[in-house]
Design an enzyme around this catalytic site. Structure first.
Site, PDB file in Angstrom:
ATOM      1  N   LYS A  55      47.789  92.905  33.578  1.00 50.79           N
ATOM      2  CA  LYS A  55      49.239  92.742  33.425  1.00 50.79           C
ATOM      3  C   LYS A  55      49.771  93.713  32.359  1.00 50.79           C
ATOM      4  O   LYS A  55      50.748  94.420  32.589  1.00 50.79           O
ATOM      5  CB  LYS A  55      49.575  91.285  33.047  1.00 50.79           C
ATOM      6  N   THR A  56      49.115  93.725  31.188  1.00 45.91           N
ATOM      7  CA  THR A  56      49.558  94.620  30.114  1.00 45.91           C
ATOM      8  C   THR A  56      49.439  96.071  30.570  1.00 45.91           C
ATOM      9  O   THR A  56      50.348  96.883  30.359  1.00 45.91           O
ATOM     10  CB  THR A  56      48.666  94.416  28.866  1.00 45.91           C
ATOM     11  N   ASP A 100      54.210  89.347  26.205  1.00 44.83           N
ATOM     12  CA  ASP A 100      53.012  88.699  26.725  1.00 44.83           C
ATOM     13  C   ASP A 100      53.148  87.190  26.490  1.00 44.83           C
ATOM     14  O   ASP A 100      53.846  86.790  25.550  1.00 44.83           O
ATOM     15  CB  ASP A 100      51.788  89.252  25.973  1.00 44.83           C
ATOM     16  N   THR A 149      50.238  83.479  32.554  1.00 38.32           N
ATOM     17  CA  THR A 149      49.060  83.211  33.376  1.00 38.32           C
ATOM     18  C   THR A 149      49.461  82.625  34.737  1.00 38.32           C
ATOM     19  O   THR A 149      48.812  82.886  35.734  1.00 38.32           O
ATOM     20  CB  THR A 149      48.082  82.261  32.653  1.00 38.32           C
ATOM     21  N   ARG A 208      38.808  93.297  33.029  1.00 41.54           N
ATOM     22  CA  ARG A 208      38.398  93.172  31.621  1.00 41.54           C
ATOM     23  C   ARG A 208      36.921  92.760  31.517  1.00 41.54           C
ATOM     24  O   ARG A 208      36.179  93.266  30.685  1.00 41.54           O
ATOM     25  CB  ARG A 208      39.285  92.170  30.869  1.00 41.54           C
TER      26      ARG A 208
HETATM   27  P1  ADP Z   1      45.931  91.298  31.041  1.00 38.60           P
HETATM   28  O1  ADP Z   1      47.129  91.848  30.325  1.00 38.60           O
HETATM   29  O2  ADP Z   1      46.247  90.815  32.422  1.00 38.60           O
HETATM   30  O3  ADP Z   1      45.185  90.269  30.239  1.00 38.60           O
HETATM   31  P2  ADP Z   1      44.879  93.980  30.650  1.00 38.60           P
HETATM   32  O4  ADP Z   1      46.025  94.781  31.170  1.00 38.60           O
HETATM   33  O5  ADP Z   1      44.734  93.908  29.164  1.00 38.60           O
HETATM   34  O6  ADP Z   1      44.898  92.514  31.276  1.00 38.60           O
HETATM   35  O7  ADP Z   1      43.550  94.592  31.327  1.00 38.60           O
HETATM   36  C1  ADP Z   1      42.266  94.436  30.792  1.00 38.60           C
HETATM   37  C2  ADP Z   1      41.494  95.758  30.858  1.00 38.60           C
HETATM   38  O8  ADP Z   1      41.183  96.073  32.204  1.00 38.60           O
HETATM   39  C3  ADP Z   1      42.268  96.938  30.308  1.00 38.60           C
HETATM   40  O9  ADP Z   1      41.503  97.535  29.279  1.00 38.60           O
HETATM   41  C4  ADP Z   1      42.433  97.927  31.430  1.00 38.60           C
HETATM   42  O10 ADP Z   1      41.934  99.176  31.017  1.00 38.60           O
HETATM   43  C5  ADP Z   1      41.577  97.408  32.547  1.00 38.60           C
HETATM   44  N1  ADP Z   1      42.339  97.324  33.804  1.00 38.60           N
HETATM   45  C6  ADP Z   1      43.059  96.248  34.191  1.00 38.60           C
HETATM   46  N2  ADP Z   1      43.601  96.454  35.407  1.00 38.60           N
HETATM   47  C7  ADP Z   1      43.209  97.688  35.798  1.00 38.60           C
HETATM   48  C8  ADP Z   1      43.444  98.461  36.982  1.00 38.60           C
HETATM   49  N3  ADP Z   1      44.160  97.962  37.992  1.00 38.60           N
HETATM   50  N4  ADP Z   1      42.908  99.686  37.060  1.00 38.60           N
HETATM   51  C9  ADP Z   1      42.145 100.159  36.042  1.00 38.60           C
HETATM   52  N5  ADP Z   1      41.871  99.477  34.902  1.00 38.60           N
HETATM   53  C10 ADP Z   1      42.404  98.249  34.775  1.00 38.60           C
END
Ligand code: ADP
Length: 348
Positions: A55-56, A100, A149, A208
């Site tokens: 998401k981030t 977030d 979430t 992640r």
């Molecule tokens: P969330 O915000 O949903 O908890 P994040 O955006 O922090 O998840 O993602 C976690 C990690 O996974 C990040 O370090 C990112 O580099 C990697 N990641 C997540 N989604 C992708 C994607 N679609 N393609 C490549 N890397 C991704």
């Protein structure tokens, strides 16, 4: 609040580099293009999905695609209406604000956000007591990206103010393989395709987790003085971490074993289960349960959670009789819970 100028190393730079979530990307591409053609800010976006699904990362990518600054904050730190008003009034036209855990924002802050999202203005109270007065502040048009979430955690008035609501899905093994391979390229680590695939298979559909496992695999390769990551390196690491062929760790197995052994396979209410396991209900619900449900090991019924036949099989229990919920005690077979050796089979 942090302003992000450059992307952290593993994060993709563009929608093309962002792996998977094809439906969301398709819809976003159109919205981004339309916003650019009209020279308007992008409509507000809500991203929902379990932690670690990107998401981030997607918020960064959107800001990058818009060529605008992104400011990052999170729901729990925004306590007062004045906090959010201060953040919003510092944004420049078209900037992206990423909140977030937006469902954890306080009610007064959420109420200030309503008019900001709809009319780009906020009313704030200045002073206290009889001299207090409300002042209207006009904001520069901006884009809010909220992450949560589950979209159902947001109050309807807040949820309804998002023009786009995207539910992120777990990733396929092939998509996660690509993410692992890309990270290896960036870190300059040689990895065999099958090794990347094995990591992906054990990553619970979550980027992640894939990247975290990759780091542990790299540690093992370093200690064993291996020049490249091979399937053997991965399987060795998974044995050390006690992660099985479906990517379940000790806690996941404990959840399933508790349902099977103490609650005869279920159904059992979430509260009772959380109390028996001594974990927070929210952690159980938001962190562990989604993947167990998704991989068909757990089902949610009106009477609670129940282990499926697949869970019995995977953990090496023999189900005594046919029905799923008929309450007979489970009979563990000898190799119960030892399904940790990383074999190539087992991923659904
Ligand atoms: P969330 O915000 O949903 O908890 P994040 O955006 O922090 O998840 O993602 C976690 C990690 O996974 C990040 O370090 C990112 O580099 C990697 N990641 C997540 N989604 C992708 C994607 N679609 N393609 C490549 N890397 C991704």
């Amino acid at each position: 609040m942090k302003e992000i100028e450059s992307l952290p190393s593993f994060r993709p730079d563009s929608l093309d580099e962002y792996v998977g979530q094809e439906e969301i990307k398709k819809r976003l591409r159109i919205a981004l293009q339309a916003a650019k053609l009209r020279s308007e800010p992008l409509d507000h976006v809500l991203l929902a999905g379990p932690p670690g699904l990107g998401k981030t990362t997607l918020a960064y990518v959107i800001a990058r695609e818009l060529r605008k600054n992104i400011y990052i904050t999170s729901g729990p730190v925004i306590e007062r209406g004045g906090d959010i008003a201060a953040i919003l009034s510092s944004l420049e036209e078209g900037d992206v604000l990423f909140i977030d855990e937006i469902h954890r924002m306080s009610k007064p802050a959420e109420e200030v956000l309503y008019s900001a999202l709809e009319d780009f203005q906020v009313d704030v109270m200045i002073g206290k007591g009889p001299t207090a007065r409300s002042v209207r502040i006009r904001l520069k048009p901006f884009t809010l990206i909220g992450a949560t979430t589950r979209s159902g955690l947001l109050s309807p008035p807040l949820r309804n103010r998002f023009g786009m609501i995207f539910e992120l899905d777990f990733y396929s093994v092939d998509e996660l393989t690509k993410i692992v391979e890309r990270a290896c390229q960036l870190m300059n680590i040689p990895i065999e395709r099958e090794a990347a695939w094995l990591i992906a298979q054990r990553s619970r559909g979550t980027p992640r987790t894939a990247l975290r496992l990759l780091k542990r695999v790299r540690d093992v390769a370093t200690v064993r003085r291996e020049e490249r990551i091979t399937p053997n390196t991965v399987l060795r690491t998974m044995d050390i971490l006690e992660i099985d062929s479906l990517g379940l760790d000790e806690m996941d197995r404990k959840i399933l074993r508790t349902i099977i052994e103490i609650y005869d396979g279920g159904p059992v209410g979430l509260e009772a289960l959380a109390a028996t396991l001594n974990v927070e209900i929210d952690t159980l619900k938001e962190v562990y349960e989604p993947y167990l449900l998704r991989s068909g090991l757990l089902v949610r019924t009106s009477r609670g959670r129940a282990a499926t036949d697949l869970a019995y099989q995977h953990l090496g229990y023999k189900r005594v009789r046919g029905g799923l919920f008929d309450g007979y005690p489970a009979e563990p077979s000898e190799d119960k819970g030892k399904n940790c050796s990383g074999s190539l089979e087992g991923a659904s």
